[in-house]
Design a protein around this motif. Structure first.
Motif, PDB file in Angstrom:
ATOM      1  N   ASP A 214      -9.567 -60.351 -51.906  1.00 23.64           N
ATOM      2  CA  ASP A 214      -8.108 -60.200 -51.984  1.00 23.64           C
ATOM      3  C   ASP A 214      -7.741 -58.717 -52.163  1.00 23.64           C
ATOM      4  O   ASP A 214      -8.604 -57.887 -52.427  1.00 23.64           O
ATOM      5  CB  ASP A 214      -7.508 -61.075 -53.095  1.00 23.64           C
ATOM      6  CG  ASP A 214      -8.043 -60.688 -54.458  1.00 23.64           C
ATOM      7  OD1 ASP A 214      -8.105 -59.473 -54.744  1.00 23.64           O
ATOM      8  OD2 ASP A 214      -8.424 -61.582 -55.230  1.00 23.64           O
ATOM      9  N   LYS A 215      -6.441 -58.457 -52.023  1.00 20.50           N
ATOM     10  CA  LYS A 215      -5.975 -57.064 -51.999  1.00 20.50           C
ATOM     11  C   LYS A 215      -6.372 -56.283 -53.256  1.00 20.50           C
ATOM     12  O   LYS A 215      -6.872 -55.157 -53.161  1.00 20.50           O
ATOM     13  CB  LYS A 215      -4.451 -57.059 -51.816  1.00 20.50           C
ATOM     14  CG  LYS A 215      -3.883 -55.675 -51.687  1.00 20.50           C
ATOM     15  CD  LYS A 215      -2.401 -55.704 -51.360  1.00 20.50           C
ATOM     16  CE  LYS A 215      -1.888 -54.265 -51.336  1.00 20.50           C
ATOM     17  NZ  LYS A 215      -0.481 -54.171 -51.057  1.00 20.50           N
ATOM     18  N   ASP A 216      -6.176 -56.892 -54.426  1.00 22.25           N
ATOM     19  CA  ASP A 216      -6.491 -56.163 -55.665  1.00 22.25           C
ATOM     20  C   ASP A 216      -7.973 -55.812 -55.726  1.00 22.25           C
ATOM     21  O   ASP A 216      -8.344 -54.707 -56.139  1.00 22.25           O
ATOM     22  CB  ASP A 216      -6.123 -57.011 -56.897  1.00 22.25           C
ATOM     23  CG  ASP A 216      -4.615 -57.131 -57.027  1.00 22.25           C
ATOM     24  OD1 ASP A 216      -3.902 -56.379 -56.335  1.00 22.25           O
ATOM     25  OD2 ASP A 216      -4.165 -57.998 -57.801  1.00 22.25           O
ATOM     26  N   GLU A 278      -5.514 -49.760 -49.188  1.00 23.40           N
ATOM     27  CA  GLU A 278      -4.261 -50.358 -48.670  1.00 23.40           C
ATOM     28  C   GLU A 278      -4.402 -50.666 -47.179  1.00 23.40           C
ATOM     29  O   GLU A 278      -3.983 -51.725 -46.717  1.00 23.40           O
ATOM     30  CB  GLU A 278      -3.081 -49.374 -48.845  1.00 23.40           C
ATOM     31  CG  GLU A 278      -2.778 -48.959 -50.271  1.00 23.40           C
ATOM     32  CD  GLU A 278      -1.737 -49.847 -50.936  1.00 23.40           C
ATOM     33  OE1 GLU A 278      -1.292 -50.788 -50.283  1.00 23.40           O
ATOM     34  OE2 GLU A 278      -1.411 -49.590 -52.125  1.00 23.40           O
ATOM     35  N   ALA A 281      -6.737 -53.682 -46.743  1.00 21.24           N
ATOM     36  CA  ALA A 281      -6.112 -54.948 -47.158  1.00 21.24           C
ATOM     37  C   ALA A 281      -5.031 -55.374 -46.154  1.00 21.24           C
ATOM     38  O   ALA A 281      -4.922 -56.554 -45.812  1.00 21.24           O
ATOM     39  CB  ALA A 281      -5.523 -54.795 -48.559  1.00 21.24           C
ATOM     40  N   ALA A 285      -5.254 -58.916 -44.082  1.00 22.83           N
ATOM     41  CA  ALA A 285      -4.377 -60.010 -44.538  1.00 22.83           C
ATOM     42  C   ALA A 285      -4.128 -61.067 -43.442  1.00 22.83           C
ATOM     43  O   ALA A 285      -4.308 -62.268 -43.699  1.00 22.83           O
ATOM     44  CB  ALA A 285      -3.067 -59.437 -45.074  1.00 22.83           C
TER      45      ALA A 285
END
Ligand code: TYM
Length: 332
Positions: A214-216, A278, A281, A285
């Motif tokens: 996931d992004k985090d 960033e 991600a 996504a």
């Protein structure tokens, strides 16, 4: 077999969670061939068992890899997507090609040397003959181009050597394949040790960014990535960590090394690492969303596997039939 159409062939082992190395070095490029080539993309589960696998994990990752192929933009209506163990011709041709591959050639393969050092308690014959099975995969489909990361180039070159040797004895049997290596992304390196390839089997999960992170998690892993003591964002041999991040950033944004260096001139590593995270991600996504949709319908994935296997078998059996005849095996 395909008179007017060029063939693209590649495979991914369902031997671990797939990484951004697999994505940038291979998966992302597969769809670029879909318009002008007949494409075969395989989930190579028979290769995966050269290293011990937990059966339930192997099964799950086989579904996941097929779902990821589609999530990365491959359309099963146009490309043949299938699982290696569903097409018996691979193992059969591998045996034949074993008899046309030299012990010395296989001893020189760097992947064999690396993997036998890493799995010293299980240096099995399959690990040694692994490149012959890979040659069988490629040659069964009369492949012209093999999109892979640079770590697989040696195997594709061996495939060519085997095909040349076979064709010298039995003319016009196999097409000679060429590797295709994406220009800006030759090899993605570990975030913890940028002199080592980023690998799905790395035990340090912080060294590796997975396609499904996931992004985090992605941003946290990039922020922890090893760089070097000065603070200049510039690609060079003595700055493997920063060079690797520049290459990853380029892979996800399409920017050249020069463009990236210019964009981050005067900024610190912290800002750069966050920007890489960033970009990664954001690019992943939509792939992750499509992946979840495909995984939600297992019956559909199985129907897809069945169809892919039927299509692949049709082509593979034609090449194998030709090989059997040329060798002098009695046809009944
Ligand atoms: P595998 O499963 O290790 O990796 C799948 C693809 O991802 C590429 N790759 C990378 N590219 C850039 N940087 C990295 N850090 C990185 N890590 C992996 C690999 O080069 C590969 O293209 N032997 C193959 C699978 C195979 C195959 C084939 C490939 C079996 N039969 C026939 C092509 C054609 C392998 O182990 O890939």
């Amino acid at each position: 077999m395909f008179k007017d159409q060029k063939i693209s062939y590649s495979g991914v082992q369902p031997s671990g969670n797939l990484t951004i190395g697999n994505y940038l070095g291979a998966l992302k490029n597969f769809k670029d061939f879909a318009r002008d080539y007949k494409c075969f993309y395989c989930v190579v589960d028979e290769h995966a068992i050269t290293v011990r696998q937990v059966p339930a994990d192997l099964r799950r990752r086989t579904y996941e890899t097929l779902a990821l192929y589609m999530a990365c933009g491959l359309d099963p209506e146009k490309s043949t997507l299938y699982v290696q163990s569903h097409v018996r011709e691979h193992a059969e041709l591998a045996w034949v090609l074993d008899c046309f591959t030299m012990f010395g050639e296989l001893s020189r393969m760097t992947q064999f040397k690396d993997k036998s050092a890493k799995h010293a308690d299980n240096v099995n014959a399959g690990l040694f003959t692994y490149p012959v099975l890979m040659a069988a995969d490629i040659l069964l489909y009369q492949t012209d181009v093999v999109p892979v990361g640079i770590d697989q180039k040696q195997h594709v070159e061996l495939t060519r050597d085997i095909a040349v040797r076979f064709n010298q004895l039995y003319p016009d049997t196999f097409t000679l394949p060429e590797p295709y290596i994406a220009k800006n992304v030759r090899k993605i390196m570990s975030l913890a040790d940028p002199t080592k390839k980023m690998s799905k089997s790395d035990e340090n999960v912080n060294a590796v960014v997975y396609i499904l992170d996931d992004k985090d998690t992605i941003i946290r892993k990039f922020r922890r990535a090893v760089t070097d003591s000065d603070s200049e964002i510039r690609a060079s041999e003595d700055k493997p960590g920063v060079s690797n991040l520049i290459s990853i950033y380029g892979g996800f944004t399409g920017k050249s090394v020069e463009e990236t260096e210019k964009e981050f001139a005067g900024l610190g590593y912290g800002e750069f690492k966050t920007a890489v995270g960033e970009a990664c991600a954001a690019a992943l996504a939509p792939v992750q969303q499509r992946f979840r949709d495909y995984m939600a319908d297992k019956a559909q994935l199985e129907a897809q596997m069945k169809r892919g296997a039927e299509e692949a078998s049709w082509y593979a059996s034609r090449t194998l039939g030709k090989v059997r005849k040329k060798l002098g095996f009695v046809q009944l």
